[in-house]
Motif scaffolding. Structure first.
Motif: not given
Length: 305
Positions: A143-151
């Motif tokens: 798996y590759i996971v984006t840890p988050g992004t802004g709103v």
């Protein structure tokens, strides 16, 4: 009278000790597939030095210690420019496996620029992802996971981000991996007072290309129920971040029994411990966390089978 006394004694013994000593020991020592997010031990791995472009600490000792505690895999949080913690993908894979762990997943991302949001053309960012995906494939990642992004400022921008995620996920699948998104609490905000960010993302990404790595603690902090989301979007939560305010089970805020009892509905295949803070030392904290899960009767030995 004797039989009555025997029955009373038997009932009392069951109330006090529902498991025999052997059963308790077996539960405590049972092997379970539990990975750890290496961000949990960031102080032991060392911080990235932008001047020398490398990490300051040899991480192999902490990897071996993690494995001895009972963890079976890792999720990296140190990808940069084709390397993991300043090691080539091949060396990183070798180091992790030599410690007795599986290379499972990795957190990394490339956020869109303001120009890309405006144009809807994210060709340049996808070039970054092509190199990133190649490195993760060489490291043996699942798996590759984006840890988050802004709103995002607008619903239009959020749709662009979903389209971007679908393209990343498509490239990952073509290379034998799966792509996911990891939430925090802010994804439960409304965009333009119209749509809840996380709901929109789930509904506007292709399940073939994008899964969601639910961080159960941040869902609770966002004033929502993980189980409600399992039922609302069954099968979308391939990986769970098992987290608490400090050590797992420490706060009493997160209903772990309900979460694990509904894991099948969620579509869970893997669980990953992440500890951002500890009441004591890092080592004691991650040991307490895995001991909680190893002893918990509601946590299965494997979710991947």
């Amino acid at each position: 009278m004797k039989s009555k006394i025997y029955l009373i004694a038997l009932f009392a013994s069951l109330m006090v000790a529902p498991y025999t000593t052997a059963q308790v020991r077996k539960k405590a020592n049972s092997k379970k597939e539990i990975a750890i997010q290496l961000y949990s031990v960031r102080e032991k791995i060392g911080s990235f030095n932008t001047t020398t472009d490398n990490y300051s600490v040899d991480y192999t000792a902490i990897l071996r210690e993690i494995a001895k505690m009972g963890y079976t895999g890792i999720e990296a949080a140190g990808y940069n420019d084709g390397k993991f913690y300043d090691r080539t993908p091949e060396v990183f894979k070798k180091d992790v496996e030599a410690a007795g762990l599986k290379v499972l997943s990795s957190h990394c991302t490339k956020n869109l620029s303001a120009e890309e949001y405006a144009s809807g053309d994210f060709t340049e960012s996808l070039k970054w992802w092509d190199k990133c995906i190649a490195a993760h494939k060489a490291a043996g990642m699942t798996y590759i996971v984006t840890p988050g992004t802004g709103v995002p400022k607008t619903a239009k921008d959020l749709k662009t981000y979903c389209d971007y995620s679908n393209e990343i996920g498509k490239r990952c699948r073509q290379n034998g991996m799966l792509y996911g998104y990891h939430n925090h609490a802010h994804e439960f905000q409304k965009i333009e007072d119209k749509v809840i960010m996380i709901d929109y993302m789930i509904e506007n990404t292709n399940p073939e290309y994008v899964f969601f790595e639910m961080d159960v603690y941040w869902v609770v902090i966002g004033r929502n129920s993980p189980v409600d989301y399992f039922n609302k979007y069954p099968g979308r939560f391939t990986v769970l971040h098992i987290k608490d305010h400090r050590e797992i089970g420490q706060s009493g805020m997160v209903g772990f029994d309900a979460i694990f009892n509904n894991a099948k509905t969620a579509g869970v295949k893997h669980i990953i411990v992440e500890m951002e803070q500890s009441s004591t030392t890092i080592e004691e904290g991650i040991k307490t966390s895995i001991d909680y899960l190893l002893k918990a009767p509601f946590v299965k030995a494997s979710y991947s089978k």
